[in-house]
Write a protein that holds these residues in place. Structure first.
Motif, PDB file in Angstrom:
ATOM      1  N   HIS A   1      -3.524   6.308   7.125  1.00  0.00           N
ATOM      2  CA  HIS A   1      -4.938   6.371   7.470  1.00  0.00           C
ATOM      3  C   HIS A   1      -5.381   5.200   8.340  1.00  0.00           C
ATOM      4  N   THR A   2      -4.576   4.161   8.424  1.00  0.00           N
ATOM      5  CA  THR A   2      -4.957   2.985   9.228  1.00  0.00           C
ATOM      6  C   THR A   2      -4.192   2.896  10.546  1.00  0.00           C
TER       7      THR A   2
ATOM      8  N   ASP B   1      -2.121   5.494   2.448  1.00  0.00           N
ATOM      9  CA  ASP B   1      -3.060   4.460   2.878  1.00  0.00           C
ATOM     10  C   ASP B   1      -2.666   3.909   4.244  1.00  0.00           C
TER      11      ASP B   1
ATOM     12  N   LEU C   1       0.826  -1.201   0.000  1.00  0.00           N
ATOM     13  CA  LEU C   1       0.000   0.000   0.000  1.00  0.00           C
ATOM     14  C   LEU C   1       0.863   1.254   0.000  1.00  0.00           C
TER      15      LEU C   1
END
Length: 328
Positions: free
Chosen positions: A300-301, A297, A293
């Protein structure tokens, strides 16, 4: 007559969670039969689905097991629905030689409305969309996918259309799911699931005998009709006589059921193949996916410096330090 071959004694019944291959030489038919019990319970209890959703997942698992155990190579069969019904996604996959997993996604509000209206049959829960059968032979091989529309037909009927269109093999599928309420050894109430199924295919030596009438094109369709081979017609009628409870009754079992169906023609059963509730996820696989990723990305996690991923199939949770999964 039921004939056992290759080391399977006539009275060595397969039992639950074992697929029984069979052959009826007098009808040029081959197939597989199965009853699922503890394996199915393990899959469904893990997710605690509402009863209508659990039934749909169970039926999909039976279909996947019946088709997946026919694979003659190392790979995976994925059966997946995408639709506009209360259950908009169901995925079940079979990884050779014996691993099965499944999960479903549903809209609670839409499901509640469907239950109030009594629209809880599997085809009603799915609505309209597609059912995809994907065969994956590994990273170095191209995937094969057959897509069949979901149009209100049952999974049994849809599987028949798939084989007719993609494999051109006359095929009849029967599926059934049962919910059992009994008591354990201590007398406590117990809830269990059972499911069963049969797939029979017409495989004569002469391909011309496998021809089937084309699917009807609608009003005014005047295409030539092709007569169904007499032996396949007989086999289909036999399979269609199976009652739903015969497919799930533990006192019947696949071998007894096959005897009931084909004893006048003679049926040969082969050694059963066990199937297991086993997910194919692993920490290394999840880490590789995360590493592919983008940094955005990943960012954001991240929560408190940790990336957490839950496997939808087996509900296993994997936690990684953000530094472990930074893009290369």
């Amino acid at each position: 007559m039921v004939e056992a071959v290759q080391g399977l004694g006539q009275f060595d019944y397969a039992g639950d969670d074992h697929v029984v291959p069979f052959q009826v030489e007098g009808l040029d038919v081959r197939g597989r039969a199965v009853q699922l019990g503890p394996m199915l319970d393990a899959i469904l209890e893990r997710h605690n689905y509402p009863l209508p959703v659990a039934r749909l997942v169970a039926e999909t698992v039976v279909l996947t097991v019946l088709l997946g155990t026919s694979l003659k190579f190392e790979g995976k069969l994925i059966v997946q629905t995408q639709s506009n019904g209360p259950v908009d996604l169901v995925v079940a996959d079979f990884s050779t030689p014996d691993r099965v997993r499944a999960y479903a996604r549903f809209n609670e509000e839409a499901l509640a409305i469907a239950e109030e209206q009594g629209l809880t049959e599997p085809q009603q829960l799915l609505g309209e969309g597609i059912l995809a059968f994907t065969i994956d032979q590994g990273a170095d091989m191209q995937r094969y996918q057959g897509i069949v529309p979901l149009d209100g037909a049952t999974l049994e009927e849809i599987a028949g259309v798939y084989f007719r269109q993609s494999e051109q093999i006359p095929t009849k599928v029967r599926l059934s799911v049962a919910e059992l309420l009994d008591r354990d050894a201590d007398g406590k109430p117990r809830h269990r699931w059972r499911a069963g199924g049969v797939v029979a295919q017409f495989l004569p030596e002469t391909l011309e005998r496998m021809r089937q009438p084309d699917l009807h094109g609608g009003d005014g369709d005047d295409r030539d009709l092709v007569e169904v081979d007499d032996l396949w017609g007989e086999a289909k009628v036999m399979v269609e006589t199976i009652a739903a409870d015969e497919l799930t009754d533990p006192m019947v079992g696949p071998e007894r059921l096959l005897y009931r169906l084909f004893h006048e023609r003679g049926v040969r059963v082969y050694p059963p193949q066990a199937v297991y509730d086993r997910c194919t996820c692993s920490r290394d696989k999840i880490r590789d996916v995360l590493a592919s990723l983008s940094q955005d990305d990943i960012d954001h996690t991240v929560v408190d410096g940790v990336v957490t991923v839950n496997c939808e199939f087996c509900s296993t949770s994997y936690a990684f330090e953000a530094t472990e999964v930074r893009p290369q």
